[in-house]
Design a protein around this motif. Structure first.
Motif, PDB file in Angstrom:
ATOM      1  N   PHE A  48       0.725  -1.007   0.003  1.00 17.67           N
ATOM      2  CA  PHE A  48       0.209  -0.088  -0.115  1.00 17.67           C
ATOM      3  C   PHE A  48       1.334   1.229  -0.044  1.00 17.67           C
ATOM      4  O   PHE A  48       1.795   1.353   0.805  1.00 17.67           O
ATOM      5  N   PHE A  49       0.479   2.310  -0.889  1.00 13.25           N
ATOM      6  CA  PHE A  49       1.213   3.068  -1.370  1.00 13.25           C
ATOM      7  C   PHE A  49       0.339   4.287  -0.318  1.00 13.25           C
ATOM      8  O   PHE A  49      -1.151   4.691  -1.340  1.00 13.25           O
ATOM      9  N   SER A  50       0.691   5.601   0.274  1.00 15.28           N
ATOM     10  CA  SER A  50       0.286   6.914   0.192  1.00 15.28           C
ATOM     11  C   SER A  50       0.769   7.994  -0.244  1.00 15.28           C
ATOM     12  O   SER A  50       2.268   8.399  -0.429  1.00 15.28           O
ATOM     13  N   ALA A  51       0.604   8.876  -0.623  1.00 14.98           N
ATOM     14  CA  ALA A  51       0.905  10.321  -1.243  1.00 14.98           C
ATOM     15  C   ALA A  51       1.267  11.317  -0.635  1.00 14.98           C
ATOM     16  O   ALA A  51      -0.233  12.043   0.143  1.00 14.98           O
ATOM     17  N   TRP A  52       1.557  12.106  -0.392  1.00 16.50           N
ATOM     18  CA  TRP A  52       1.355  13.077   0.664  1.00 16.50           C
ATOM     19  C   TRP A  52       2.197  14.445  -0.006  1.00 16.50           C
ATOM     20  O   TRP A  52       3.329  14.992  -0.792  1.00 16.50           O
ATOM     21  N   GLU A  53       1.384  15.983   0.105  1.00 12.62           N
ATOM     22  CA  GLU A  53       1.738  16.430  -0.140  1.00 12.62           C
ATOM     23  C   GLU A  53       2.028  17.364   0.568  1.00 12.62           C
ATOM     24  O   GLU A  53       1.180  17.818   1.499  1.00 12.62           O
ATOM     25  N   ASN A  54       3.539  18.326   1.084  1.00  5.07           N
ATOM     26  CA  ASN A  54       3.759  18.488   2.242  1.00  5.07           C
ATOM     27  C   ASN A  54       2.988  16.959   4.025  1.00  5.07           C
ATOM     28  O   ASN A  54       3.383  16.030   3.771  1.00  5.07           O
ATOM     29  N   GLU A  55       2.530  17.761   4.389  1.00  4.61           N
ATOM     30  CA  GLU A  55       1.765  16.818   5.616  1.00  4.61           C
ATOM     31  C   GLU A  55       0.055  17.076   5.133  1.00  4.61           C
ATOM     32  O   GLU A  55      -0.240  15.971   5.880  1.00  4.61           O
ATOM     33  N   THR A  56      -0.351  16.733   3.963  1.00  5.43           N
ATOM     34  CA  THR A  56      -1.625  16.534   3.800  1.00  5.43           C
ATOM     35  C   THR A  56      -1.487  15.416   2.610  1.00  5.43           C
ATOM     36  O   THR A  56      -0.672  15.082   1.615  1.00  5.43           O
ATOM     37  N   LEU A  57      -2.399  14.411   3.421  1.00  9.57           N
ATOM     38  CA  LEU A  57      -2.520  13.505   2.605  1.00  9.57           C
ATOM     39  C   LEU A  57      -3.496  13.157   1.265  1.00  9.57           C
ATOM     40  O   LEU A  57      -4.778  13.960   1.501  1.00  9.57           O
ATOM     41  N   GLY A  59      -3.597  11.258  -2.085  1.00  7.49           N
ATOM     42  CA  GLY A  59      -4.222   9.944  -1.869  1.00  7.49           C
ATOM     43  C   GLY A  59      -3.609   8.420  -2.314  1.00  7.49           C
ATOM     44  O   GLY A  59      -2.849   8.775  -1.014  1.00  7.49           O
ATOM     45  N   CYS A  60      -3.836   7.538  -2.979  1.00  9.77           N
ATOM     46  CA  CYS A  60      -4.065   6.364  -1.747  1.00  9.77           C
ATOM     47  C   CYS A  60      -3.989   5.275  -3.092  1.00  9.77           C
ATOM     48  O   CYS A  60      -4.903   5.522  -4.590  1.00  9.77           O
ATOM     49  N   ILE A  61      -2.411   3.933  -2.765  1.00 12.75           N
ATOM     50  CA  ILE A  61      -3.074   2.937  -4.400  1.00 12.75           C
ATOM     51  C   ILE A  61      -1.788   2.119  -3.548  1.00 12.75           C
ATOM     52  O   ILE A  61      -1.226   2.051  -3.051  1.00 12.75           O
ATOM     53  N   ALA A  62      -2.966   0.796  -4.167  1.00 15.97           N
ATOM     54  CA  ALA A  62      -2.292  -0.616  -3.674  1.00 15.97           C
ATOM     55  C   ALA A  62      -2.654  -1.519  -4.137  1.00 15.97           C
ATOM     56  O   ALA A  62      -3.003  -1.364  -5.980  1.00 15.97           O
ATOM     57  N   ILE A  63      -1.038  -2.076  -4.201  1.00 14.59           N
ATOM     58  CA  ILE A  63      -0.734  -3.650  -5.514  1.00 14.59           C
ATOM     59  C   ILE A  63      -0.793  -4.631  -4.925  1.00 14.59           C
ATOM     60  O   ILE A  63      -0.553  -5.358  -3.453  1.00 14.59           O
ATOM     61  N   LYS A  64      -1.341  -5.276  -5.463  1.00 13.05           N
ATOM     62  CA  LYS A  64      -1.871  -6.935  -4.822  1.00 13.05           C
ATOM     63  C   LYS A  64      -1.099  -8.441  -5.700  1.00 13.05           C
ATOM     64  O   LYS A  64      -1.798  -8.050  -6.639  1.00 13.05           O
ATOM     65  N   SER A  65      -0.672  -9.147  -5.228  1.00 12.52           N
ATOM     66  CA  SER A  65       0.130  -9.968  -5.968  1.00 12.52           C
ATOM     67  C   SER A  65      -0.727 -11.141  -5.958  1.00 12.52           C
ATOM     68  O   SER A  65      -1.554 -11.664  -5.185  1.00 12.52           O
ATOM     69  N   LEU A  66      -1.152 -11.354  -7.558  1.00  9.43           N
ATOM     70  CA  LEU A  66      -1.387 -12.872  -7.727  1.00  9.43           C
ATOM     71  C   LEU A  66      -0.954 -13.656  -8.023  1.00  9.43           C
ATOM     72  O   LEU A  66      -1.183 -14.722  -7.729  1.00  9.43           O
ATOM     73  N   ARG A  77      -7.469   6.139  -4.574  1.00  5.52           N
ATOM     74  CA  ARG A  77      -8.119   7.402  -3.882  1.00  5.52           C
ATOM     75  C   ARG A  77      -7.767   8.564  -4.598  1.00  5.52           C
ATOM     76  O   ARG A  77      -6.423   8.515  -3.567  1.00  5.52           O
ATOM     77  N   THR A  78      -8.201   9.319  -4.269  1.00  7.59           N
ATOM     78  CA  THR A  78      -7.178  10.523  -4.699  1.00  7.59           C
ATOM     79  C   THR A  78      -8.730  11.345  -3.800  1.00  7.59           C
ATOM     80  O   THR A  78      -9.749  11.443  -3.930  1.00  7.59           O
ATOM     81  N   ALA A  79      -7.490  11.940  -2.786  1.00  7.29           N
ATOM     82  CA  ALA A  79      -8.561  13.046  -1.930  1.00  7.29           C
ATOM     83  C   ALA A  79      -9.035  14.122  -2.387  1.00  7.29           C
ATOM     84  O   ALA A  79      -8.752  14.618  -2.878  1.00  7.29           O
ATOM     85  N   HIS A  80     -10.278  15.072  -1.843  1.00  4.19           N
ATOM     86  CA  HIS A  80     -11.514  15.288  -2.402  1.00  4.19           C
ATOM     87  C   HIS A  80     -10.572  16.615  -3.007  1.00  4.19           C
ATOM     88  O   HIS A  80     -10.362  17.715  -4.076  1.00  4.19           O
TER      89      HIS A  80
END
Length: 151
Positions: A48-57, A59-66, A77-80
């Motif tokens: 799971f990865f999260s993206a931060w601009e300064n200290e504000t979330l 968005g995020c994304i995850a990758i699942k191994s199949l 998901r991108t924060a509004h």
């Protein structure tokens, strides 16, 4: 923007994932919601990865191994307050680079067919994802669109 491997312990991240899951149930029939909850996102086959601009979330994304060759995108998901600012593109590019480093040869995803998911489908096509049939344990249904691409 800083994208980091995340352990899903931050309250902001948990809230964003709860919002994501809630929206999935609001836009799709329950049997067609394939979003992972927090516990599933902490599973051993998920990064799971999260993206931060300064200290504000942002968005995020995850990758699942199949398998050793195939992976699946989960929980993008991108924060509004960050929508339309390129966060999703940066997260997707980060995930594709990670997939390549891990030795995956393909990355697939399931998204909705409803208009709510049109921006996501457009983004995936921009990054070279092509429509495909169901993969892994998915079944064909009118509410799911399946896409894949090589890494």
């Amino acid at each position: 923007m800083e994208i980091k491997n995340d352990d899903l312990s931050d309250g902001e991240v948990i809230s964003l994932m709860e919002e994501h899951l809630s929206d999935m149930y609001a836009t799709s029939p329950p049997e067609c919601v394939h979003a992972l909850d927090i516990n599933a996102l902490k599973g051993p086959r998920v990064t799971f990865f999260s993206a931060w601009e300064n200290e504000t979330l942002a968005g995020c994304i995850a990758i699942k191994s199949l398998s050793s060759e195939d992976a699946e995108i989960k929980s993008m998901r991108t924060a509004h307050s960050f929508r339309g600012k390129g966060v999703a593109s940066k997260l997707l590019l980060h995930l594709l680079n990670f997939a390549k480093q891990q030795g995956y040869t393909s990355v697939s995803l399931e998204t909705g067919t409803q208009s709510y998911f049109a921006p996501a489908r457009k983004l995936y096509k921009k990054f070279g994802f092509m429509d495909c049939g169901p993969f892994s344990d998915y079944k064909l249904n009118a509410n799911s669109q399946f896409m894949t691409r090589g890494v």
